[in-house]
Each structure stands twice: as C-alpha cells, then as structure tokens.
Design a protein around this motif. Structure first.
Motif, short mmCIF file in Angstrom:
data_model
loop_
_atom_site.label_atom_id
_atom_site.label_comp_id
_atom_site.label_asym_id
_atom_site.label_seq_id
_atom_site.Cartn_x
_atom_site.Cartn_y
_atom_site.Cartn_z
N SER A 630 0.84 -1.20 0.00
CA SER A 630 0.00 0.00 0.00
C SER A 630 0.87 1.25 0.00
CB SER A 630 -0.94 0.02 1.21
OG SER A 630 -0.19 0.06 2.41
N ASP A 631 0.25 2.37 -0.36
CA ASP A 631 0.89 3.69 -0.31
C ASP A 631 0.04 4.61 0.55
OD1 ASP A 631 3.04 3.11 -2.04
OD2 ASP A 631 1.74 3.38 -3.79
N LEU A 632 0.68 5.36 1.43
CA LEU A 632 -0.01 6.30 2.30
C LEU A 632 0.51 7.71 2.02
CD1 LEU A 632 -1.85 6.94 4.76
CD2 LEU A 632 0.16 6.53 6.21
N LYS A 633 -0.42 8.64 1.83
CA LYS A 633 -0.04 10.05 1.64
C LYS A 633 -0.71 10.88 2.73
CE LYS A 633 -1.91 12.38 -1.71
NZ LYS A 633 -2.24 12.88 -3.06
N LEU A 634 0.09 11.64 3.47
CA LEU A 634 -0.40 12.52 4.53
C LEU A 634 -0.15 13.97 4.11
CD1 LEU A 634 1.04 10.62 7.64
CD2 LEU A 634 -1.29 10.48 6.71
N GLU A 635 -1.15 14.83 4.30
CA GLU A 635 -1.03 16.24 3.91
C GLU A 635 -1.51 17.16 5.03
OE1 GLU A 635 -2.34 16.79 -0.52
OE2 GLU A 635 -3.50 15.13 0.32
N LEU A 636 -0.74 18.20 5.25
CA LEU A 636 -1.14 19.30 6.12
C LEU A 636 -1.31 20.53 5.23
CD1 LEU A 636 -1.60 20.63 8.89
CD2 LEU A 636 0.87 21.02 9.01
N ILE A 637 -2.52 21.11 5.25
CA ILE A 637 -2.88 22.18 4.31
C ILE A 637 -3.29 23.42 5.08
CG2 ILE A 637 -4.47 22.85 2.45
CD1 ILE A 637 -4.78 19.76 1.94
N GLY A 638 -2.72 24.54 4.73
CA GLY A 638 -3.13 25.83 5.29
C GLY A 638 -3.61 26.74 4.18
N GLN A 639 -4.81 27.30 4.34
CA GLN A 639 -5.38 28.21 3.34
C GLN A 639 -5.50 29.61 3.91
OE1 GLN A 639 -9.13 26.51 2.04
NE2 GLN A 639 -8.15 24.90 0.84
N ASN A 640 -5.15 30.58 3.06
CA ASN A 640 -5.22 32.00 3.42
C ASN A 640 -4.42 32.28 4.69
OD1 ASN A 640 -6.02 34.70 3.14
ND2 ASN A 640 -7.75 34.41 4.52
N LEU A 641 -3.13 32.05 4.61
CA LEU A 641 -2.25 32.28 5.75
C LEU A 641 -1.89 33.75 5.82
CD1 LEU A 641 0.06 29.15 5.34
CD2 LEU A 641 -2.03 29.39 6.69
N LYS A 653 -16.81 35.93 5.11
CA LYS A 653 -15.43 36.26 5.51
C LYS A 653 -14.58 35.00 5.52
CE LYS A 653 -14.31 37.40 9.77
NZ LYS A 653 -14.12 38.19 11.02
N PHE A 654 -13.55 35.00 4.69
CA PHE A 654 -12.65 33.85 4.59
C PHE A 654 -11.45 34.11 5.48
CE2 PHE A 654 -10.06 30.52 3.11
CZ PHE A 654 -10.80 29.68 2.30
N GLU A 655 -11.41 33.39 6.59
CA GLU A 655 -10.30 33.52 7.52
C GLU A 655 -9.27 32.44 7.23
OE1 GLU A 655 -12.90 30.38 8.78
OE2 GLU A 655 -13.30 32.45 8.17
N THR A 656 -8.22 32.36 8.01
CA THR A 656 -7.24 31.29 7.87
C THR A 656 -7.88 29.95 8.20
OG1 THR A 656 -5.39 32.74 8.42
CG2 THR A 656 -5.05 30.38 8.72
N ARG A 657 -7.65 28.97 7.34
CA ARG A 657 -8.21 27.64 7.54
C ARG A 657 -7.11 26.59 7.42
NH1 ARG A 657 -13.94 27.85 4.07
NH2 ARG A 657 -14.73 29.78 5.03
N THR A 658 -7.24 25.53 8.19
CA THR A 658 -6.26 24.44 8.17
C THR A 658 -6.98 23.10 8.01
OG1 THR A 658 -6.26 24.31 10.58
CG2 THR A 658 -4.57 25.68 9.55
N PHE A 659 -6.32 22.17 7.32
CA PHE A 659 -6.91 20.85 7.07
C PHE A 659 -5.82 19.78 7.14
CE2 PHE A 659 -9.19 24.06 4.63
CZ PHE A 659 -10.50 23.83 4.99
N MET A 660 -6.25 18.60 7.51
CA MET A 660 -5.43 17.39 7.41
C MET A 660 -6.12 16.44 6.43
SD MET A 660 -2.60 17.16 9.24
CE MET A 660 -2.44 15.38 9.39
N ARG A 661 -5.30 15.81 5.58
CA ARG A 661 -5.87 14.87 4.62
C ARG A 661 -4.96 13.65 4.53
NH1 ARG A 661 -7.55 17.44 -0.92
NH2 ARG A 661 -5.30 17.82 -1.07
#
Length: 667
Positions: A630-641, A653-661
């Motif tokens: 198997s292959d695993l991909k981990l991502e940490l994403i920050g939007q509008n920093l 209002k679009f503030e700073t947002r963070t996501f894990m994928r």
C-alpha cells in the motif's frame, strides 16, 4: 538561422543537434476545443490544462477552487446554500449560467437555472486526472451553455489505481470529507465504485452548511478490439442551509437536494482517426425548498374583521415561500463521427435534449413544462501547409421556445518553428436563455397560489445573448519543453445581455418587500479587451512552477434601471487576476507546495456585492510513505495564511483555515 529562431532557441542548443522532440517536449493532447484530439498548439482557442501534478500541489479541498489557477477565471464561494459561482472575465452572478461543465462527457450544468451543483457532482478532487478549460466561447463544440467557455473534467483511468483506495480530510469550519472506492481491471471489463461523504459549515455567521452523500459507479466494457461501452452512474443527496440574511424573502432554514445521473457511450473505432459514437445521458434533480412565513393578516398587521372588503377570504391564509423548489428531468442523446484524411480531420454530429421541469411553486405554472433542444455541429481541421493550420466550426441549435441561432468559429495557427506557434481566431456565439429565465417568477404566495410579491420574471420573453470574440495568441516552448508560455490578446463584444432591472411601476397585488418587481430583460452590452498568460516551468524533475495572469478592461452599458447602476460601484469584470503555484519534491517522500492568489476588486451581481481586492497564500506539506502492499499520503494544508478577505459578498469572511488529509491506496 533566422534572427527570430535565434531569439527563441537557447544558444546552448542552437546547433545541428537540436531536434523537434527537444523543443516540443510533452505537449498535452486535448479534446475539448473542437471535439478533435489536438495538441494545445493546434487548438484555435486558448485552453488551460490542470494536470494531476498541479491538482495535488494546490492542496484544495473543494473542486471549484481549482479554477483559481486558470487565467481570467474568478471563483466566488458560497453565494447562497453553499453554491459556488465560477466565471470567466466576470460578467456573472450567483447563477453562473454562461459556462458549460462536463464530467467525462456528461453535461453537469443544470437545465433549470444553468448553475452547477459542485457539491453533488458525485466526484471529489482525488478522482480527477485533469481539467481542460476552454477560455473563450466554446458554443461551436458544446452549444449554447458554453457561451463564455467550457470546463471538461476528466476522471482518472481505472487502471491507474486498482484495488481499494480511502481518503479522509478534516479541518476548519467543521469540514470533513471521507471517500472509499474499489477499482478492478480485467481482460474486457474495468470498473470502479466509490462512495463519499462531505460536510462543511461554510462561512461563520452564514447559514450555508452543506452535506453531500454521494455514490458513483463507472466502467468500460470492451466488446471486441474495435468496440467498447463506457458508462457512469451517480447519485448525490443531502441538506443545505438555506439563506442567511434572515429577511422575509430569505429566512434562515434548511432544504433538501437530490441528484441522480447516468451516461452511456457506445464507441466503434474502424481505423485510427476514424470512429463514431452514440451517447445517451439522463439526470434528475430535486430540491425541496418551501417555508412558512405567517398569515397575511399578521404580516400586514391587521385583523381580518377590520378589512372585510380587502382580499376577502385571503387574510387568514398563510404566506408561503418557494425560492428553490423544483423537479427537473433531462434526457440527452448525441451522435458524433470522426473522419480523418491526408490533410484534414472532421468531427461532426448532432444531438437532442429534452428537459422536463416541475416548477409550479416558483413560476405559478400548474403543470410540467417541457423544452426540446436540437443541435447539429461540425468542426474541421485542415492543414493548408506544413506550417499553416485552419480550424473551422459551426453549430446550429434550436429549441421549441426560442428562435434557433448558428454559432461559428474560424481560426488559423502558424508554426514559426517547432514549439512556437501564432494563433488567431474569430468566433460568434449565442446563448439561449434557460427555460426558467423566460418564466421565472419567484414570489411569496398565499396557500391558494395568489402571488404577493414578484421577485423576478421576464414578462415579454427573452432573446438570445450574443458574443463576438477576437483572439490573437502565441505559444512558445523552450529547454526541451521544461519552460512553456502562452499569451492571449482578445476583444469580446457582448450584446443583448440578460440583466436584472427594477420596475417600480410593475403592477402587483400586494408588495411586502418592495414596490414594483425585479425583471429579466435583454438590456445590457459589454466590451472587454485585455490579455492573459499562463507559464509552466520545470527547472528540474523536482521543481514545478505554474503562473497565470489576466488583465481585462471592461466597458459596460446597462439599462438605466439595471441593478448594477443602483447597488454596485465596482465593475463586474476585475481588471487583474493572478495565481502562482510552486511545488518542490525534497526526496524521501516529502513535498512542499505554496500557492498565491490575487483577485482585483469586482462586483458579483445578484446575491453578491462589491468585493475588495485580496491576496491569498496557501501552503501544503505532504509526505508519501510506502507500506507493504500500500501507499499512504499525509497532507497538512493551510489556506489564506494572512489577513481575512471576503468572497462573493460581505457576509462571507474567509479567515485562515487548516486541514489534514490522508490517502491510503492498496495494491
């Protein structure tokens, strides 16, 4: 060597060892512009291809965000009910009805309002292999809906990721996305099934929550060496938060939405370059959006006994709202043949579409309403000389409500030397109004159907909008294709534009919100001139840079009573739009990418507002891990920093947002 060639070829390679392959590199082949498979240097119009590497590097969670990477495109998230407005050169509102969107050949644009329900496409960003975006009138290939452009979403080949695949994302605004899919390849039959769940609270303080539960099944059956059947079936459903203003016409609440669709294409290939297909597609869309306000007497502040002669028997009736309450059924048939000769290639065909609409609560029409559309088109590519290519196309589209029109396009591509092409084209296209535009009458109504407050309608019917486009472009490639650039200069002339006007003298029985009515009329005209460019640079195998920039100067001519004159100060077309995306692989499975996005001030008409210019910076950190099988991909994403900005209107209002994928692929 000519001076021009010396300027275009790096000096270190300007010798006898230079080959055409060195200059051309890997030039994408696209199908969207003319329905013929063409390299991007042979298309008569500008096209942007968002490939898989670009899609992954962006770190976007929602599909419409990807269009921020396309020169001249604007994205306004969540105008109402978490709908997203996507437009080219502005000129749009919450109902982005001038852009065609397809998924593997299936039309995804709704037949009622002309908008795209991006949450309920049945696919996620992880399913997309590439997106071909035609920047300019594409009606010659796809008909009236492709008035200003077309977006063709191509999903990933089933053979690319066989087995189980799981994706999970979570982050700001209670956003969550979970998908599971299984793909199988065989000697004759390949298939993939997938399910997904998506939830977001949208913007803070705005009732634009969205939940979408989707399932999709697609496949290909190879009947013999020359014949195959492609199919896709999908279903999506879930509630939306409705409204957010808390006003009489737009109360806070929820509504349910459901969509089902399918598409079947039978293709026969006789020889390379000579083939035909027959396609059948269907879709059903439903929204339940009815809400109780109050008895009419309570709204007017009177008792029924006090005014016995006014609206007898109606003051005690409840006032009901049905802003988006409808059922839509669509059937679509299409035939196309591809013919190739020594110096020419031709794609010709036709289609029939039937839309059935149950929009009684919106329009007051008491029965199902049908609209049948017929189209016949042809596109030819003819090589006049080894260096001069002619593209011509035309489409005739007619329906049983509006008079038919013919759209056409002529283009010439001249190869200065391998990898360097000049492109010119002129096109004229028409957009037939959607059925609802001709009969739209969103109103507050009594229980017996009596309208009380007319929000929008076209009392005299609507004519087709017209667009004449002139384009001059250049495509250049250097350093074995590691650096490529495309430049487009253009002039667009819009006539008979459908716009919203306020008519204070329009007769109404009772007005609860405003005197008169909001009407749809053919009153607008716009001329837009400008240029745009897209650059791709891969200095080495580990680094990728994508740059886009667009400049547009628009001159609007509106009806004196047009909404734009009363409520908006900014132009509906932003002068400057830009994006920059950089990705770097650092080895050991690590990748870092950063995106910069700029949108100048502009006005989003209807449900939107004047918005200030903004700059946005996104950042993504990814790690690929190989496991046993198997292959695993981990991502940490920050939007509008950075600082907050507003999307589409002053409430979003679009503030700073963070996501894990996380994505897990089993082999």
């Amino acid at each position: 060597m000519p001076i021009l060639a010396i300027l275009m070829v790096p000096q270190s390679r300007a010798d006898d060892s230079l080959t055409e392959d060195d200059l051309m590199g890997d030039i994408p082949v696209v199908l969207s512009v003319t329905r013929l498979p063409q390299s991007t240097t042979d298309t008569p119009m500008a096209i942007t291809v968002l490939d898989r590497a670009m899609i992954e590097a962006s770190g976007f969670i929602e599909i419409p965000d990807l269009l921020r990477l396309v020169p001249g495109f604007q994205v306004g998230l969540s105008w109402r009910d978490h709908h997203t407005a996507v437009t080219y050169h502005g000129q749009s509102d919450g109902l982005s009805r001038r852009m065609q969107v397809l998924i593997d050949g299936r039309v995804a644009v709704g037949s009622l309002f002309g908008l795209v329900d991006w949450d309920r496409l049945g696919i996620t960003i992880d399913d997309i292999e590439r997106i071909e975006v035609i920047r300019g009138p594409a009606g010659v290939a796809y008909g009236s809906n492709a008035f200003t452009g077309a977006i063709n979403i191509v999903t990933r080949e089933i053979s690319l990721n066989p087995g189980w695949r799981f994706t999970a994302a979570s982050g700001s605004r209670d956003t969550s996305l979970v998908t599971a899919q299984y793909a199988e390849t065989g000697d004759r039959f390949d298939y993939r099934g997938s399910v997904s769940y998506y939830h977001t609270d949208g913007f803070k303080g705005v009732n634009d929550q969205s939940i979408a539960r989707s399932a999709r099944f697609q496949g290909r059956y190879q009947m013999d060496a020359s014949t195959h059947l492609d199919f896709q079936l999908a279903r999506s459903q879930g509630p939306w938060g409705r409204g957010g203003a808390g006003t009489l016409l737009d109360p806070v609440g929820h509504k349910n939405a459901e969509e089902q669709n399918g598409n079947f294409r039978f293709t026969h290939v006789s020889t390379p370059g000579n083939e035909w297909y027959v396609q059948f597609g269907f879709s059903t869309s439903e929204e339940a959006d009815d809400f109780f306000i109050a008895p009419l007497s309570a709204i007017l502040g009177v008792a029924p006994a006090d005014v016995p002669l006014v609206l007898p028997g109606q003051l005690d009736q409840p006032v009901l709202g049905h802003t988006f309450d409808y059922q839509v059924y669509r059937k679509d048939f299409e035939f196309q043949q591809l013919i190739s000769g020594d110096r020419y290639r031709l794609a010709w065909g036709g289609g029939y579409r039937r839309d059935q609409l149950n929009i009684r609560e919106i329009t007051g029409i008491k029965e199902w309403t049908d609209m049948e559309t017929y189209r016949f088109q042809g596109n030819i590519e003819y090589r006049l000389t080894d260096d001069l290519l002619l593209n011509m196309g035309a489409i005739r589209e007619d329906n049983d409500i509006n008079e038919g029109e013919t759209s056409w396009r002529v283009g010439l591509n001249y190869t200065l030397l391998p990898g360097h092409v000049l492109r010119s084209s002129v096109a004229q296209g028409w957009r037939q109004p959607f059925l609802l535009e001709n009969s739209h009458n969103v109103a507050l109504r009594l229980e017996d159907g009596t309208p009380l407050d007319t929000v929008q309608l076209a009392p005299n019917g609507l004519d087709a909008e017209q667009l004449t486009s002139y384009e001059l472009g250049y495509i250049g490639r250097w350093f074995r294709g590691r650096l490529s650039a495309e430049v487009k200069f253009y002039r667009e002339e819009y006539e008979h534009e459908v716009e919203y006007i306020w008519d204070p003298s329009y007769p109404e029985l009772v007005s609860l919100a405003n005197p008169g009515a909001i009407l749809d009329v053919n009153g607008g005209g716009t001329v837009i001139e400008g240029f745009e460019t897209g650059v791709q640079w891969h200095p080495d195998d580990q680094t990728h840079v994508w740059l886009s920039y667009a400049y547009a100067d628009a001159d609007h001519a509106c009806d004196p009573m047009a909404f734009h004159n009363f409520f908006w100060e900014n132009s509906a077309t932003p002068k400057h739009t830009a994006s920059l995306l950089v990705a770097r692989d650092f080895g050991q499975g690590w990748q870092v990418s950063a995106g910069y996005y700029y949108l100048d001030e502009m006005a989003w008409i209807l449900w939107g507002a004047d918005t200030d210019s903004y700059e946005r910076v996104d950042l993504r950190l990814a790690k690929h891990i190989r496991l046993n099988g198997s292959d695993l991909k981990l991502e940490l994403i920050g939007q509008n920093l950075g600082g907050d900005y507003y999307e589409f209107n002053a409430l979003n209002k679009f503030e700073t947002r963070t996501f894990m994928r996380a994505t897990l692929q089993f082999h």
